[in-house]
Motif scaffolding. Structure first.
Motif, PDB file in Angstrom:
ATOM      1  N   LEU A  29       0.854  -1.256  -0.102  1.00  0.00           N
ATOM      2  CA  LEU A  29      -0.042   0.146   0.179  1.00  0.00           C
ATOM      3  C   LEU A  29       0.547   1.148  -0.012  1.00  0.00           C
ATOM      4  O   LEU A  29       0.608   2.107  -0.700  1.00  0.00           O
ATOM      5  CB  LEU A  29      -1.032  -0.039   1.147  1.00  0.00           C
ATOM      6  CG  LEU A  29      -2.011   1.098   1.124  1.00  0.00           C
ATOM      7  CD1 LEU A  29      -2.635   1.245   0.200  1.00  0.00           C
ATOM      8  CD2 LEU A  29      -2.430   0.969   2.808  1.00  0.00           C
ATOM      9  N   SER A  30       2.220   1.274   0.618  1.00  0.00           N
ATOM     10  CA  SER A  30       2.993   2.482   0.829  1.00  0.00           C
ATOM     11  C   SER A  30       3.666   2.614  -0.577  1.00  0.00           C
ATOM     12  O   SER A  30       3.621   3.725  -1.090  1.00  0.00           O
ATOM     13  CB  SER A  30       3.991   1.975   1.675  1.00  0.00           C
ATOM     14  OG  SER A  30       3.437   2.114   3.245  1.00  0.00           O
ATOM     15  N   ALA A  31       3.972   1.530  -1.452  1.00  0.00           N
ATOM     16  CA  ALA A  31       4.384   1.743  -2.693  1.00  0.00           C
ATOM     17  C   ALA A  31       3.440   2.188  -3.644  1.00  0.00           C
ATOM     18  O   ALA A  31       3.812   3.298  -4.664  1.00  0.00           O
ATOM     19  CB  ALA A  31       4.762   0.301  -3.290  1.00  0.00           C
ATOM     20  N   ILE A  32       2.105   1.930  -3.369  1.00  0.00           N
ATOM     21  CA  ILE A  32       1.151   2.533  -4.273  1.00  0.00           C
ATOM     22  C   ILE A  32       0.913   4.043  -3.862  1.00  0.00           C
ATOM     23  O   ILE A  32       0.766   4.966  -4.769  1.00  0.00           O
ATOM     24  CB  ILE A  32      -0.331   1.956  -4.077  1.00  0.00           C
ATOM     25  CG1 ILE A  32      -0.098   0.670  -4.601  1.00  0.00           C
ATOM     26  CG2 ILE A  32      -1.487   2.705  -4.718  1.00  0.00           C
ATOM     27  CD1 ILE A  32      -1.480  -0.251  -4.293  1.00  0.00           C
ATOM     28  N   VAL A  33       1.111   4.346  -2.653  1.00  0.00           N
ATOM     29  CA  VAL A  33       0.951   5.919  -2.155  1.00  0.00           C
ATOM     30  C   VAL A  33       2.340   6.691  -2.859  1.00  0.00           C
ATOM     31  O   VAL A  33       2.050   7.667  -3.425  1.00  0.00           O
ATOM     32  CB  VAL A  33       1.037   5.963  -0.674  1.00  0.00           C
ATOM     33  CG1 VAL A  33       1.085   7.366  -0.095  1.00  0.00           C
ATOM     34  CG2 VAL A  33      -0.208   5.537  -0.225  1.00  0.00           C
ATOM     35  N   VAL A  34       3.454   5.977  -2.745  1.00  0.00           N
ATOM     36  CA  VAL A  34       4.504   6.564  -3.215  1.00  0.00           C
ATOM     37  C   VAL A  34       4.409   6.930  -4.673  1.00  0.00           C
ATOM     38  O   VAL A  34       4.894   8.204  -5.225  1.00  0.00           O
ATOM     39  CB  VAL A  34       5.835   5.900  -3.060  1.00  0.00           C
ATOM     40  CG1 VAL A  34       6.910   6.435  -3.723  1.00  0.00           C
ATOM     41  CG2 VAL A  34       6.050   5.884  -1.349  1.00  0.00           C
TER      42      VAL A  34
END
Length: 131
Positions: free
Chosen positions: A47-52
């Motif tokens: 999910l963090s990768a999608i936000v980044v």
């Protein structure tokens, strides 16, 4: 090249680095407050990768600059990660970096962090090309 362009690039990079930091900090805080299984922790990193990626797409006005910064991050990330994993706490007493990175990433097998990082940067480049 006007002076405004490098400043906008630095602002975009600051946004991306800040997002990386906030996402990693959020995952660490969640893992400290709530006992989450390793798979849930891995999904939080996804999910963090999608936000980044979302921030990366909007941080720069030009898709070429976005692509160049992703390539630069990909090229810089692997040597830094290898260095942190190779030190194993030699330079920082009482803080073993290798185990800390393994705890954050919840690797299923050794070396998975490198493979996942490479795959995520390739996915970022594909997303930039499509968007």
């Amino acid at each position: 090249m006007p002076v405004v362009v490098p400043i906008k690039i630095l602002q975009g990079l600051l946004c991306v680095v800040g997002t990386y930091f906030l996402c990693a900090l959020s995952v660490l805080i969640i893992r400290k407050i709530v006992s989450v299984p390793p798979e849930v922790s891995r999904k939080l990193l996804h999910l963090s990768a999608i936000v980044v990626l979302t921030v990366w797409l909007y941080a720069f006005a030009d898709c070429r600059i976005t692509g160049i910064t992703i390539v630069l991050f990909a090229v810089a990330a692997h040597p830094i990660l290898l260095f942190l994993l190779s030190t194993k706490g030699r330079f920082i007493k009482d803080r073993p970096t290798a185990s800390s990175l393994s705890n954050i990433s919840s690797e299923r097998s050794p070396g998975e962090l490198h493979k996942s990082l490479s795959a995520s940067y390739l996915m970022f480049m594909l997303a930039v090309g499509v968007c």
